[in-house]
Design a protein around this motif. Structure first.
Motif, short mmCIF file in Angstrom:
data_model
loop_
_atom_site.label_atom_id
_atom_site.label_comp_id
_atom_site.label_asym_id
_atom_site.label_seq_id
_atom_site.Cartn_x
_atom_site.Cartn_y
_atom_site.Cartn_z
N VAL A 60 0.82 -1.21 0.00
CA VAL A 60 0.00 0.00 0.00
C VAL A 60 0.85 1.27 0.00
O VAL A 60 0.42 2.31 -0.47
CB VAL A 60 -1.01 0.01 1.18
N THR A 61 2.10 1.17 0.48
CA THR A 61 2.97 2.34 0.52
C THR A 61 3.92 2.41 -0.67
O THR A 61 4.79 3.27 -0.72
CB THR A 61 3.78 2.39 1.83
N GLY A 62 3.76 1.50 -1.63
CA GLY A 62 4.54 1.56 -2.86
C GLY A 62 5.81 0.73 -2.86
O GLY A 62 6.58 0.80 -3.81
N ILE A 63 6.03 -0.05 -1.82
CA ILE A 63 7.19 -0.95 -1.79
C ILE A 63 6.70 -2.26 -2.40
O ILE A 63 6.09 -3.09 -1.72
CB ILE A 63 7.73 -1.14 -0.36
N ARG A 64 6.95 -2.43 -3.70
CA ARG A 64 6.28 -3.47 -4.47
C ARG A 64 7.23 -4.10 -5.49
O ARG A 64 8.32 -3.59 -5.72
CB ARG A 64 5.10 -2.86 -5.24
N GLY A 65 6.74 -5.15 -6.12
CA GLY A 65 7.42 -5.73 -7.27
C GLY A 65 8.60 -6.62 -6.93
O GLY A 65 8.78 -7.03 -5.78
N PRO A 66 9.39 -6.94 -7.94
CA PRO A 66 10.49 -7.90 -7.78
C PRO A 66 11.52 -7.52 -6.71
O PRO A 66 11.97 -8.39 -5.96
CB PRO A 66 11.13 -7.95 -9.17
N GLU A 91 1.49 5.60 -1.48
CA GLU A 91 2.85 5.81 -1.95
C GLU A 91 3.18 7.30 -1.88
O GLU A 91 2.42 8.15 -2.34
CB GLU A 91 3.01 5.31 -3.38
N SER A 92 4.31 7.61 -1.31
CA SER A 92 4.74 8.99 -1.14
C SER A 92 5.88 9.32 -2.08
O SER A 92 6.65 8.43 -2.47
CB SER A 92 5.21 9.19 0.31
N ARG A 93 5.99 10.56 -2.44
CA ARG A 93 7.13 11.03 -3.24
C ARG A 93 8.05 11.90 -2.41
O ARG A 93 9.02 12.45 -2.91
CB ARG A 93 6.64 11.79 -4.48
N GLN A 94 7.76 12.03 -1.13
CA GLN A 94 8.67 12.74 -0.23
C GLN A 94 9.87 11.83 0.04
O GLN A 94 9.73 10.62 0.04
CB GLN A 94 8.00 13.07 1.09
N GLY A 95 11.00 12.40 0.31
CA GLY A 95 12.15 11.61 0.70
C GLY A 95 12.80 10.86 -0.44
O GLY A 95 13.41 9.83 -0.21
N THR A 96 12.67 11.34 -1.67
CA THR A 96 13.29 10.64 -2.80
C THR A 96 14.78 10.99 -2.92
O THR A 96 15.46 10.40 -3.74
CB THR A 96 12.58 10.97 -4.12
N THR A 97 15.23 11.92 -2.10
CA THR A 97 16.66 12.21 -2.02
C THR A 97 17.08 12.08 -0.56
O THR A 97 16.24 12.05 0.34
CB THR A 97 16.98 13.64 -2.52
N SER A 98 18.36 12.00 -0.33
CA SER A 98 18.86 11.76 1.02
C SER A 98 18.89 13.01 1.89
O SER A 98 19.32 12.95 3.03
CB SER A 98 20.25 11.15 0.94
N HIS A 99 18.48 14.13 1.36
CA HIS A 99 18.56 15.37 2.16
C HIS A 99 17.24 16.10 2.28
O HIS A 99 16.27 15.88 1.76
CB HIS A 99 19.62 16.31 1.59
#
Length: 164
Positions: A88-94, A156-164
């Protein structure tokens, strides 16, 4: 009013638990097929681990089938709940399914070794390791496929896609 994030996570966890039970069913079928071909006996380490977690002291050769099933299916459902939250949070697939294989193995090994019932996998014969890893991967992939098909990635969130 839209359901709260907490409710959506709880629903996904419940659905994931059901997906985990489906994963256990697929894994069990694979185990029975493998055992028919290899003549490997059932392992009762799960049962002895659960009994130890409950404060009992099973004999090293104890073979209680009901406790084995409780641990086998219970672990599958609990970890399936986690996989549902992943879906549900977008951690999916292979990648998620492969990572989930490690989570399943790590959970089993942590519990078995923390109770003193199991030995570290590095001490196992190679064939035992291959069999265990293979069956846990089947569980993880089956659970993930069911969870991802059933649970949309609506959180699924798009926040935090970079390390800063």
């Amino acid at each position: 009013m839209a359901p709260s994030r907490g409710r959506m996570l709880a629903k996904a966890a419940g659905q994931g638990a059901v997906a985990g039970l489906a994963g256990v069913a697929v894994m069990t079928a694979g185990e029975k097929l493998e055992q028919a071909l290899t003549h490997r006996p059932n392992s009762y380490v799960p049962a002895r681990t659960l009994l130890s977690l409950l404060g009992r002291h099973p004999a090293p050769d104890a073979q209680p089938p009901h406790w084995n099933h409780a641990m086998h299916w219970g672990t599958g459902a609990v970890l399936g709940a986690l996989r549902g939250v992943w879906s549900v949070t977008g951690i999916r697939g292979p990648v998620a399914n492969t990572t989930f294989s490690v989570v399943r193995l790590a959970t089993d090994q942590t519990l078995e070794n923390a109770t003193g019932i199991g030995a570290p996998p590095t001490s196992w014969p190679l064939q035992e390791t291959v069999v265990d890893v293979g069956h846990k991967a089947v569980y993880a992939w089956a659970t993930g496929l069911v969870a991802d098909a059933w649970i949309a990635p609506v959180l699924e969130s798009r926040q935090g896609t970079t390390s800063h």
